[in-house]
Design a protein around this motif. Structure first.
Motif, PDB file in Angstrom:
ATOM      1  N   ALA A 227       7.433 -10.550  -9.533  1.00  0.00           N
ATOM      2  CA  ALA A 227       7.543 -11.057  -8.164  1.00  0.00           C
ATOM      3  C   ALA A 227       8.474 -10.216  -7.299  1.00  0.00           C
ATOM      4  CB  ALA A 227       8.021 -12.505  -8.170  1.00  0.00           C
ATOM      5  N   ARG A 228       9.341  -9.433  -7.920  1.00  0.00           N
ATOM      6  CA  ARG A 228      10.285  -8.610  -7.168  1.00  0.00           C
ATOM      7  C   ARG A 228      10.227  -7.146  -7.614  1.00  0.00           C
ATOM      8  NH1 ARG A 228      12.754 -12.055 -10.756  1.00  0.00           N
ATOM      9  NH2 ARG A 228      14.364 -11.267 -12.172  1.00  0.00           N
ATOM     10  N   TYR A 229       9.069  -6.729  -8.035  1.00  0.00           N
ATOM     11  CA  TYR A 229       8.876  -5.379  -8.584  1.00  0.00           C
ATOM     12  C   TYR A 229       9.268  -4.299  -7.577  1.00  0.00           C
ATOM     13  CZ  TYR A 229       6.422  -1.847 -11.461  1.00  0.00           C
ATOM     14  OH  TYR A 229       6.090  -0.764 -12.261  1.00  0.00           O
ATOM     15  N   ALA A 230       8.910  -4.499  -6.317  1.00  0.00           N
ATOM     16  CA  ALA A 230       9.205  -3.497  -5.284  1.00  0.00           C
ATOM     17  C   ALA A 230      10.541  -3.758  -4.593  1.00  0.00           C
ATOM     18  CB  ALA A 230       8.080  -3.457  -4.258  1.00  0.00           C
ATOM     19  N   GLY A 231      11.274  -4.759  -5.064  1.00  0.00           N
ATOM     20  CA  GLY A 231      12.601  -5.031  -4.507  1.00  0.00           C
ATOM     21  C   GLY A 231      12.710  -6.368  -3.813  1.00  0.00           C
ATOM     22  N   GLU A 232      11.827  -6.625  -2.860  1.00  0.00           N
ATOM     23  CA  GLU A 232      11.871  -7.878  -2.113  1.00  0.00           C
ATOM     24  C   GLU A 232      11.048  -8.937  -2.836  1.00  0.00           C
ATOM     25  OE1 GLU A 232      10.427  -9.699   2.223  1.00  0.00           O
ATOM     26  OE2 GLU A 232      10.270  -7.548   1.799  1.00  0.00           O
ATOM     27  N   HIS A 233      11.662 -10.073  -3.114  1.00  0.00           N
ATOM     28  CA  HIS A 233      10.979 -11.122  -3.867  1.00  0.00           C
ATOM     29  C   HIS A 233       9.774 -11.644  -3.101  1.00  0.00           C
ATOM     30  CE1 HIS A 233      10.273 -14.877  -6.058  1.00  0.00           C
ATOM     31  NE2 HIS A 233      11.046 -14.401  -7.012  1.00  0.00           N
ATOM     32  N   GLY A 234       8.617 -11.644  -3.770  1.00  0.00           N
ATOM     33  CA  GLY A 234       7.426 -12.257  -3.197  1.00  0.00           C
ATOM     34  C   GLY A 234       6.651 -11.410  -2.215  1.00  0.00           C
ATOM     35  N   ASN A 235       6.971 -10.111  -2.109  1.00  0.00           N
ATOM     36  CA  ASN A 235       6.202  -9.246  -1.214  1.00  0.00           C
ATOM     37  C   ASN A 235       5.014  -8.688  -1.990  1.00  0.00           C
ATOM     38  OD1 ASN A 235       5.203  -7.093   0.411  1.00  0.00           O
ATOM     39  ND2 ASN A 235       7.182  -6.942   1.450  1.00  0.00           N
ATOM     40  N   ASP A 236       3.907  -9.420  -1.958  1.00  0.00           N
ATOM     41  CA  ASP A 236       2.744  -9.071  -2.780  1.00  0.00           C
ATOM     42  C   ASP A 236       2.219  -7.675  -2.478  1.00  0.00           C
ATOM     43  OD1 ASP A 236       2.972 -11.570  -3.892  1.00  0.00           O
ATOM     44  OD2 ASP A 236       1.204 -12.417  -2.903  1.00  0.00           O
ATOM     45  N   ALA A 237       2.122  -7.325  -1.199  1.00  0.00           N
ATOM     46  CA  ALA A 237       1.540  -6.037  -0.817  1.00  0.00           C
ATOM     47  C   ALA A 237       2.364  -4.877  -1.383  1.00  0.00           C
ATOM     48  CB  ALA A 237       1.450  -5.926   0.702  1.00  0.00           C
ATOM     49  N   GLU A 238       3.672  -4.955  -1.257  1.00  0.00           N
ATOM     50  CA  GLU A 238       4.519  -3.871  -1.755  1.00  0.00           C
ATOM     51  C   GLU A 238       4.537  -3.839  -3.279  1.00  0.00           C
ATOM     52  OE1 GLU A 238       8.390  -3.555  -0.086  1.00  0.00           O
ATOM     53  OE2 GLU A 238       7.668  -3.434   1.981  1.00  0.00           O
ATOM     54  N   ASN A 239       4.520  -5.008  -3.910  1.00  0.00           N
ATOM     55  CA  ASN A 239       4.482  -5.054  -5.373  1.00  0.00           C
ATOM     56  C   ASN A 239       3.204  -4.410  -5.904  1.00  0.00           C
ATOM     57  OD1 ASN A 239       6.944  -6.395  -5.620  1.00  0.00           O
ATOM     58  ND2 ASN A 239       6.013  -8.421  -5.594  1.00  0.00           N
ATOM     59  N   ASN A 240       2.086  -4.729  -5.262  1.00  0.00           N
ATOM     60  CA  ASN A 240       0.801  -4.151  -5.669  1.00  0.00           C
ATOM     61  C   ASN A 240       0.797  -2.644  -5.476  1.00  0.00           C
ATOM     62  OD1 ASN A 240      -1.799  -6.201  -6.157  1.00  0.00           O
ATOM     63  ND2 ASN A 240      -0.052  -7.188  -5.185  1.00  0.00           N
ATOM     64  N   GLU A 241       1.332  -2.193  -4.359  1.00  0.00           N
ATOM     65  CA  GLU A 241       1.358  -0.769  -4.061  1.00  0.00           C
ATOM     66  C   GLU A 241       2.229  -0.017  -5.067  1.00  0.00           C
ATOM     67  OE1 GLU A 241       0.188   2.648  -2.501  1.00  0.00           O
ATOM     68  OE2 GLU A 241      -0.564   0.683  -1.858  1.00  0.00           O
ATOM     69  N   LYS A 242       3.363  -0.600  -5.446  1.00  0.00           N
ATOM     70  CA  LYS A 242       4.231   0.061  -6.427  1.00  0.00           C
ATOM     71  C   LYS A 242       3.540   0.164  -7.777  1.00  0.00           C
ATOM     72  CE  LYS A 242       8.752   0.077  -8.654  1.00  0.00           C
ATOM     73  NZ  LYS A 242      10.111  -0.497  -8.727  1.00  0.00           N
ATOM     74  N   LEU A 243       2.825  -0.904  -8.178  1.00  0.00           N
ATOM     75  CA  LEU A 243       2.119  -0.856  -9.454  1.00  0.00           C
ATOM     76  C   LEU A 243       1.052   0.232  -9.437  1.00  0.00           C
ATOM     77  CD1 LEU A 243       1.607  -1.970 -12.271  1.00  0.00           C
ATOM     78  CD2 LEU A 243       0.120  -3.704 -11.266  1.00  0.00           C
ATOM     79  N   LEU A 244       0.296   0.323  -8.357  1.00  0.00           N
ATOM     80  CA  LEU A 244      -0.737   1.360  -8.254  1.00  0.00           C
ATOM     81  C   LEU A 244      -0.115   2.759  -8.319  1.00  0.00           C
ATOM     82  CD1 LEU A 244      -3.051  -0.108  -5.456  1.00  0.00           C
ATOM     83  CD2 LEU A 244      -3.533   0.038  -7.902  1.00  0.00           C
ATOM     84  N   THR A 245       1.013   2.940  -7.626  1.00  0.00           N
ATOM     85  CA  THR A 245       1.690   4.241  -7.619  1.00  0.00           C
ATOM     86  C   THR A 245       2.183   4.620  -9.009  1.00  0.00           C
ATOM     87  OG1 THR A 245       2.380   3.981  -5.314  1.00  0.00           O
ATOM     88  CG2 THR A 245       3.626   5.548  -6.657  1.00  0.00           C
ATOM     89  N   ASN A 246       2.767   3.641  -9.706  1.00  0.00           N
ATOM     90  CA  ASN A 246       3.305   3.926 -11.040  1.00  0.00           C
ATOM     91  C   ASN A 246       2.222   4.185 -12.077  1.00  0.00           C
ATOM     92  OD1 ASN A 246       5.875   3.663 -10.030  1.00  0.00           O
ATOM     93  ND2 ASN A 246       6.244   1.618 -10.872  1.00  0.00           N
ATOM     94  N   LEU A 247       1.017   3.716 -11.791  1.00  0.00           N
ATOM     95  CA  LEU A 247      -0.077   3.921 -12.742  1.00  0.00           C
ATOM     96  C   LEU A 247      -0.849   5.220 -12.494  1.00  0.00           C
ATOM     97  CD1 LEU A 247      -1.578   0.340 -13.163  1.00  0.00           C
ATOM     98  CD2 LEU A 247      -0.331   1.675 -14.864  1.00  0.00           C
TER      99      LEU A 247
END
Length: 208
Positions: free
Chosen positions: A96-116
């Motif tokens: 839920a806080r993968y990209a830093g801000e808790h609950g920012n789905d768009a940024e969390n998804n983008e970080k996962l795509l970038t890391n993959l």
């Protein structure tokens, strides 16, 4: 702890302020038709607990105890997220806080795509697992929390698909269905999802 012990108390607090989770749980609990009122903690002005555990189980218990301590009622908490083996299990409990801000789905998804991206090759599928752990406590100091765990295995897409759901649903592909989790209806998702699996185990515990 038997089901009768906490069911007799009249109220069960759902230890979550996540609107997406609450919507799914309200539908799942409605199907259970429990003889108690299931109340999201936000209705009792209970803020989120500090999730400082190192596993889904630890965090679920922390959240359940927190809600139970403040409300004085039995509580059930969900800790869930997506684990990608090729990333060592990340985002995991930090989903839920993968990209830093808790609950920012768009940024969390983008970080996962970038890391993959470095791991994408030759159209090979990348496995992902949605994990849900439910923890039920009869009271804040309950020495024997009940744990219900669901794991939903799929693949991580290269780009988002679908408008339903929340979190990482648009990136989670069910290859046997040819659908992302965000392309499924709520009913379809609840029947097979990690959260649906955990709730089915919860339901079974009520019949013991």
């Amino acid at each position: 702890m038997s089901a009768q012990d906490w069911l007799s108390q009249g109220t069960l607090v759902l230890a979550s302020n996540n609107k997406g989770k609450i919507a799914e749980f309200e539908k799942l609990f409605a199907e259970l038709d429990l003889p108690v009122d299931v109340i999201p903690q936000g209705q009792l002005n209970i803020e989120d607990a500090i999730e400082d555990g190192l596993s889904f189980i630890e965090n679920a218990i922390i959240k359940a105890r927190h809600a139970s301590r403040i409300s004085g009622n039995p509580a059930i908490a969900d800790d869930s997220g997506i684990c990608v083996p090729i990333l060592g299990g990340a985002p995991g409990i930090y989903s839920a806080r993968y990209a830093g801000e808790h609950g920012n789905d768009a940024e969390n998804n983008e970080k996962l795509l970038t890391n993959l991206k470095p791991f994408r090759k030759d159209q090979q599928a990348i496995e992902g697992m949605f994990v849900c752990v439910l923890a039920l406590v009869q009271h804040a100091d309950d020495p024997l929390p009940q744990i219900f765990q669901g794991i939903w295995v799929g693949e991580v897409l290269e780009q988002a698909r679908g408008e339903n759901g929340f979190g990482y649903d648009p990136l989670f592909l069910l290859p046997e269905l040819g659908l992302s989790s965000a392309e499924m209806t709520k009913d379809e998702k609840n029947k097979i999802s990690h959260r649906g699996q955990a709730m089915q185990l919860f339901r079974a515990s009520l019949q013991k």
